[in-house]
Enzyme design. Structure first.
Site, PDB file in Angstrom:
ATOM      1  N   ASP A  34       0.937  -1.218   0.033  1.00 22.13           N
ATOM      2  CA  ASP A  34       0.009  -0.028  -0.094  1.00 22.13           C
ATOM      3  C   ASP A  34       0.810   1.395   0.069  1.00 22.13           C
ATOM      4  OD1 ASP A  34      -1.876  -1.918   0.283  1.00 22.13           O
ATOM      5  OD2 ASP A  34      -2.728  -1.173   2.149  1.00 22.13           O
ATOM      6  N   HIS A  78     -10.658   1.027  -2.782  1.00 17.53           N
ATOM      7  CA  HIS A  78     -11.970   0.785  -2.239  1.00 17.53           C
ATOM      8  C   HIS A  78     -13.076   1.237  -3.100  1.00 17.53           C
ATOM      9  CE1 HIS A  78     -10.536  -0.435   1.773  1.00 17.53           C
ATOM     10  NE2 HIS A  78      -9.967   0.552   1.872  1.00 17.53           N
ATOM     11  N   HIS A  84     -10.651   6.806   1.599  1.00 18.54           N
ATOM     12  CA  HIS A  84      -9.207   6.869   1.321  1.00 18.54           C
ATOM     13  C   HIS A  84      -9.251   5.791   0.251  1.00 18.54           C
ATOM     14  CE1 HIS A  84      -9.455   3.578   3.951  1.00 18.54           C
ATOM     15  NE2 HIS A  84      -8.634   3.120   3.504  1.00 18.54           N
ATOM     16  N   LYS A 144      -7.115  -4.768  -3.025  1.00 20.91           N
ATOM     17  CA  LYS A 144      -7.825  -5.516  -1.761  1.00 20.91           C
ATOM     18  C   LYS A 144      -8.657  -4.487  -1.361  1.00 20.91           C
ATOM     19  CE  LYS A 144      -4.086  -4.591   1.356  1.00 20.91           C
ATOM     20  NZ  LYS A 144      -4.712  -3.239   2.164  1.00 20.91           N
ATOM     21  N   CYS A 172      -2.027  -2.766   7.570  1.00 25.18           N
ATOM     22  CA  CYS A 172      -1.969  -3.653   6.336  1.00 25.18           C
ATOM     23  C   CYS A 172      -0.662  -4.424   6.320  1.00 25.18           C
ATOM     24  CB  CYS A 172      -2.300  -2.901   5.174  1.00 25.18           C
ATOM     25  SG  CYS A 172      -3.883  -2.346   5.330  1.00 25.18           S
TER      26      CYS A 172
HETATM   27  C1  VGL Z   1      -4.828   0.356   5.627  1.00 33.49           C
HETATM   28  C2  VGL Z   1      -6.437   1.221   6.994  1.00 33.49           C
HETATM   29  C3  VGL Z   1      -7.104   1.204   6.109  1.00 33.49           C
HETATM   30  C4  VGL Z   1      -3.263   0.176   5.599  1.00 33.49           C
HETATM   31  C5  VGL Z   1      -5.627   0.445   4.809  1.00 33.49           C
HETATM   32  O1  VGL Z   1      -2.957   0.274   4.285  1.00 33.49           O
HETATM   33  O2  VGL Z   1      -2.364  -0.153   6.528  1.00 33.49           O
HETATM   34  N1  VGL Z   1      -4.917   1.192   7.005  1.00 33.49           N
HETATM   35  N2  VGL Z   1      -6.902   0.772   4.938  1.00 33.49           N
HETATM   36 ZN    ZN Z   2      -8.521   1.010   3.385  1.00 33.67          ZN
END
Ligand code: VGL
Ligand code: ZN
Length: 202
Positions: A10, A50, A83, A108, A153
């Site tokens: 991410d 998302h 986000h 994801k 994550c």
């Molecule tokens: C994440 C919160 C929500 C991450 C992703 O990448 O750690 N944290 N979505």
């Molecule tokens: Zn997220």
């Protein structure tokens, strides 16, 4: 090493400074992540992805505040600011990330009602992304993990990788944490207790 792969979690604009869910220190890890990418023959990227109105967004619920925990059908779920909405700039990889070498991108969090911290299994802990099968089909046995966010994550991806039978290392210096209610410390302990090597360096 033909049996080793790097998973970069991410590294997206929304998790970097100025983004919707900025993780303190995120941009500073980009050079370290790039160094790891240059050292590995096999690189996998994950991308939080998302749909608008995703259930993990506080904005999807009446009177809900970001960073509070609510009960979902599958258990407690933290609500986040909107986000990494599919197709937006915030969901794109950080412009400085050396993404060209990536052999696969695992997206994801695309099921509207289920969040997914782990790149292996969604937060209902049942729905699988297919990453496990991909990695095993390619013969990887050792995974090195870096990226964002360490305590969400990255940690869940590492824990699930270990549970799936991989030898797992997390390069902590090539990560940054959200650190919500002590989550950084808590997840470092969980990873260590789970047999994940936290001493790898970039
Ligand atoms: C994440 C919160 C929500 C991450 C992703 O990448 O750690 N944290 N979505
Ligand atoms: Zn997220």
């Amino acid at each position: 090493m033909p049996n080793e792969a790097l998973i970069v979690v991410d590294m997206q604009n929304d998790f970097c400074e100025g983004g919707a869910l900025a993780v303190p220190g995120a941009a500073a890890v980009v050079p370290l992540v790039n160094r790891l990418i240059s050292r590995f023959d096999h690189v996998i990227l994950t991308q939080d992805w998302h749909p608008p109105g995703h259930a993990s967004f506080a904005s999807a619920w009446a009177d809900a505040q970001p960073f509070t925990t609510v009960k979902f059908p599958y258990g407690p779920q933290i609500l986040w600011p909107d986000h990494c909405v599919q197709g937006t700039v915030g969901a794109e990889f950080h412009a400085g990330l050396e993404a060209t070498k990536a052999q696969v991108v695992i997206r994801k969090g695309f099921h509207t009602g289920i969040d997914s911290y782990s790149a292996f299994r969604e937060n209902d802990r049942m729905t699988r992304t297919g990453l496990d099968g991909y990695l095993k089909a390619r013969g990887f046995t050792k995974l090195t993990i870096c990226g964002l966010a360490l305590d969400y994550c990255v940690a869940w991806t590492a824990i699930d990788a270990r549970q799936a039978g991989f030898d797992v290392a997390v390069v902590v210096e090539a990560t940054a944490a959200i650190d919500l209610d002590g989550s950084r410390r808590r997840m470092l302990t969980e990873m260590r207790q789970g047999g994940i090597n936290l001493n790898a360096t970039a």
